[in-house]
Structure formats: C-alpha cells, structure tokens
Scaffold this motif. Structure first.
Motif, PDB file in Angstrom:
ATOM      1  N   GLU A   1      81.933  19.617 -11.778  1.00  0.00           N
ATOM      2  CA  GLU A   1      83.266  20.007 -12.256  1.00  0.00           C
ATOM      3  C   GLU A   1      83.258  21.300 -13.061  1.00  0.00           C
ATOM      4  N   LYS A   2      82.145  21.633 -13.688  1.00  0.00           N
ATOM      5  CA  LYS A   2      82.127  22.828 -14.535  1.00  0.00           C
ATOM      6  C   LYS A   2      81.793  24.110 -13.774  1.00  0.00           C
ATOM      7  N   TYR A   3      81.570  24.008 -12.459  1.00  0.00           N
ATOM      8  CA  TYR A   3      81.213  25.168 -11.654  1.00  0.00           C
ATOM      9  C   TYR A   3      82.371  25.557 -10.736  1.00  0.00           C
ATOM     10  N   ARG A   4      82.348  26.786 -10.257  1.00  0.00           N
ATOM     11  CA  ARG A   4      83.397  27.329  -9.383  1.00  0.00           C
ATOM     12  C   ARG A   4      82.857  27.531  -7.972  1.00  0.00           C
ATOM     13  N   GLY A   5      83.771  27.659  -7.032  1.00  0.00           N
ATOM     14  CA  GLY A   5      83.415  27.902  -5.645  1.00  0.00           C
ATOM     15  C   GLY A   5      83.831  26.745  -4.764  1.00  0.00           C
ATOM     16  N   SER A   6      83.293  26.717  -3.564  1.00  0.00           N
ATOM     17  CA  SER A   6      83.577  25.610  -2.644  1.00  0.00           C
ATOM     18  C   SER A   6      82.967  24.331  -3.212  1.00  0.00           C
ATOM     19  N   ASP A   7      83.337  23.220  -2.654  1.00  0.00           N
ATOM     20  CA  ASP A   7      82.754  21.956  -3.105  1.00  0.00           C
ATOM     21  C   ASP A   7      81.235  21.980  -2.952  1.00  0.00           C
ATOM     22  N   SER A   8      80.747  22.504  -1.829  1.00  0.00           N
ATOM     23  CA  SER A   8      79.297  22.603  -1.627  1.00  0.00           C
ATOM     24  C   SER A   8      78.657  23.488  -2.687  1.00  0.00           C
ATOM     25  N   ASP A   9      79.293  24.615  -2.992  1.00  0.00           N
ATOM     26  CA  ASP A   9      78.768  25.526  -4.022  1.00  0.00           C
ATOM     27  C   ASP A   9      78.695  24.835  -5.379  1.00  0.00           C
ATOM     28  N   ARG A  10      79.726  24.100  -5.721  1.00  0.00           N
ATOM     29  CA  ARG A  10      79.793  23.443  -7.025  1.00  0.00           C
ATOM     30  C   ARG A  10      78.738  22.345  -7.159  1.00  0.00           C
ATOM     31  N   LEU A  11      78.602  21.530  -6.114  1.00  0.00           N
ATOM     32  CA  LEU A  11      77.593  20.470  -6.143  1.00  0.00           C
ATOM     33  C   LEU A  11      76.191  21.064  -6.220  1.00  0.00           C
TER      34      LEU A  11
ATOM     35  N   ASP B   1      92.699  20.576  -7.837  1.00  0.00           N
ATOM     36  CA  ASP B   1      92.830  21.886  -8.473  1.00  0.00           C
ATOM     37  C   ASP B   1      93.817  22.743  -7.689  1.00  0.00           C
ATOM     38  N   ASP B   2      93.836  24.037  -7.970  1.00  0.00           N
ATOM     39  CA  ASP B   2      94.772  24.937  -7.305  1.00  0.00           C
ATOM     40  C   ASP B   2      94.525  25.062  -5.808  1.00  0.00           C
ATOM     41  N   THR B   3      93.307  24.782  -5.364  1.00  0.00           N
ATOM     42  CA  THR B   3      92.977  24.963  -3.956  1.00  0.00           C
ATOM     43  C   THR B   3      93.187  23.701  -3.128  1.00  0.00           C
ATOM     44  N   SER B   4      93.183  22.539  -3.760  1.00  0.00           N
ATOM     45  CA  SER B   4      93.302  21.298  -2.998  1.00  0.00           C
ATOM     46  C   SER B   4      93.656  20.120  -3.903  1.00  0.00           C
ATOM     47  N   SER B   5      94.387  19.178  -3.327  1.00  0.00           N
ATOM     48  CA  SER B   5      94.710  17.954  -4.066  1.00  0.00           C
ATOM     49  C   SER B   5      93.732  16.828  -3.733  1.00  0.00           C
ATOM     50  N   ARG B   6      92.688  17.142  -2.943  1.00  0.00           N
ATOM     51  CA  ARG B   6      91.685  16.144  -2.566  1.00  0.00           C
ATOM     52  C   ARG B   6      90.970  15.590  -3.785  1.00  0.00           C
ATOM     53  N   THR B   7      90.614  14.312  -3.711  1.00  0.00           N
ATOM     54  CA  THR B   7      89.792  13.715  -4.760  1.00  0.00           C
ATOM     55  C   THR B   7      88.377  13.431  -4.253  1.00  0.00           C
ATOM     56  N   HIS B   8      88.105  13.696  -2.972  1.00  0.00           N
ATOM     57  CA  HIS B   8      86.742  13.558  -2.451  1.00  0.00           C
ATOM     58  C   HIS B   8      86.122  14.944  -2.303  1.00  0.00           C
ATOM     59  N   TRP B   9      84.803  14.976  -2.258  1.00  0.00           N
ATOM     60  CA  TRP B   9      84.046  16.222  -2.126  1.00  0.00           C
ATOM     61  C   TRP B   9      83.827  16.505  -0.652  1.00  0.00           C
ATOM     62  N   LEU B  10      84.188  17.700  -0.193  1.00  0.00           N
ATOM     63  CA  LEU B  10      84.078  18.077   1.202  1.00  0.00           C
ATOM     64  C   LEU B  10      82.940  19.080   1.354  1.00  0.00           C
ATOM     65  N   LEU B  11      81.895  18.677   2.081  1.00  0.00           N
ATOM     66  CA  LEU B  11      80.680  19.482   2.198  1.00  0.00           C
ATOM     67  C   LEU B  11      80.647  20.263   3.499  1.00  0.00           C
ATOM     68  N   ASP B  12      80.322  21.558   3.399  1.00  0.00           N
ATOM     69  CA  ASP B  12      80.160  22.381   4.598  1.00  0.00           C
ATOM     70  C   ASP B  12      78.690  22.671   4.883  1.00  0.00           C
ATOM     71  N   ARG B  13      77.810  22.087   4.066  1.00  0.00           N
ATOM     72  CA  ARG B  13      76.363  22.176   4.287  1.00  0.00           C
ATOM     73  C   ARG B  13      75.711  21.060   3.456  1.00  0.00           C
ATOM     74  N   ALA B  14      74.445  20.802   3.745  1.00  0.00           N
ATOM     75  CA  ALA B  14      73.734  19.741   3.027  1.00  0.00           C
ATOM     76  C   ALA B  14      73.505  20.128   1.575  1.00  0.00           C
ATOM     77  N   LEU B  15      73.526  19.144   0.729  1.00  0.00           N
ATOM     78  CA  LEU B  15      73.150  19.300  -0.672  1.00  0.00           C
ATOM     79  C   LEU B  15      71.620  19.242  -0.718  1.00  0.00           C
ATOM     80  N   LEU B  16      70.982  20.304  -1.209  1.00  0.00           N
ATOM     81  CA  LEU B  16      69.517  20.396  -1.227  1.00  0.00           C
ATOM     82  C   LEU B  16      68.991  19.884  -2.562  1.00  0.00           C
ATOM     83  N   VAL B  17      68.196  18.830  -2.497  1.00  0.00           N
ATOM     84  CA  VAL B  17      67.725  18.151  -3.704  1.00  0.00           C
ATOM     85  C   VAL B  17      66.232  18.419  -3.908  1.00  0.00           C
ATOM     86  N   PRO B  18      65.860  19.001  -5.067  1.00  0.00           N
ATOM     87  CA  PRO B  18      64.460  19.277  -5.374  1.00  0.00           C
ATOM     88  C   PRO B  18      63.807  18.098  -6.119  1.00  0.00           C
ATOM     89  N   SER B  19      62.582  18.298  -6.556  1.00  0.00           N
ATOM     90  CA  SER B  19      61.868  17.287  -7.349  1.00  0.00           C
ATOM     91  C   SER B  19      62.544  17.050  -8.692  1.00  0.00           C
TER      92      SER B  19
END
Length: 112
Positions: A6-16, A39-57
């Motif tokens: 929530e504290k980051y900007r950009g697409s949902d994928s960028d923020r996550l 927010d101003d860009t969408s009333s969605r309450t789910h996160w919409l991903l356009d690429r995989a979330l990359l998880v490190p160690s």
C-alpha cells in the motif's frame, strides 16, 4: 519489520514487488498483503498481477484475507522464486521462504 504494498506506487505488480524488494533489502522480513484499497486508478479490492511476484530468500509473504489474480495478459505464475527466469544464468539456492494464507486468501488465474 513488516512491509505492505500500500505504501508504494505503480501497477499492482510494481507495488507488490517493491514491498518484497524492500524486505529483501534488509536481509529479509515479512510482507503482508491485505485487500487492495481502491484508488484513483481503480475501485478494485483485489490485486491484479501482470507478472509473477519474485520471492527471494528470508521472506515471509502473508496473503491476508485478499485475492491475488493474474491479468488476462499475464502468461506467468502468480508467485515464483527470484533465483530463476529469463536472463538469469547462475541459479543460486534460496532458503527460508514462507508463503502463508490467512483468512480467505485467494490465488486466482486469469479469466482468459
């Protein structure tokens, strides 16, 4: 330390990804993903991903009563380890990754 998209900007994928990257930047931490605030860009309450979330160690990813959904243009996984993929030549081992669903946590594919 706990990070949220929530504290980051950009697409949902960028923020996550920014929240995960911030946790990784301190050597690991917890990322809590709750329902997306409209927010101003969408009333969605789910996160919409356009690429995989990359998880490190050394990351704990908590999906807390929310939905992560692939966009119709995405041809990737919802979550993927950060140690492999296009352009990565040396696959380094990862460890201490936890993905936790709390409440009604939903991982959903694309509609099409």
């Amino acid at each position: 330390m706990i990070f949220t998209p929530e504290k980051y900007r950009g697409s949902d994928s960028d923020r996550l990804q920014a929240a995960v990257d911030a946790a990784a930047g301190i050597g690991g931490g917890k990322v809590v993903v709750a329902a997306r605030l409209p927010d101003d860009t969408s009333s969605r309450t789910h996160w919409l991903l356009d690429r995989a979330l990359l998880v490190p160690s050394n990351i704990t990813l908590v999906i807390d009563n929310c939905k992560l959904k692939l966009s119709d243009s995405c041809r990737d996984n919802i979550i993927r380890s950060a140690n492999c993929g296009a352009g990565i030549r040396e696959i380094q081992p990862l460890q201490n990754i936890h993905i936790v669903g709390e409440g009604r946590a939903v991982l959903e594919g694309a509609d099409r």
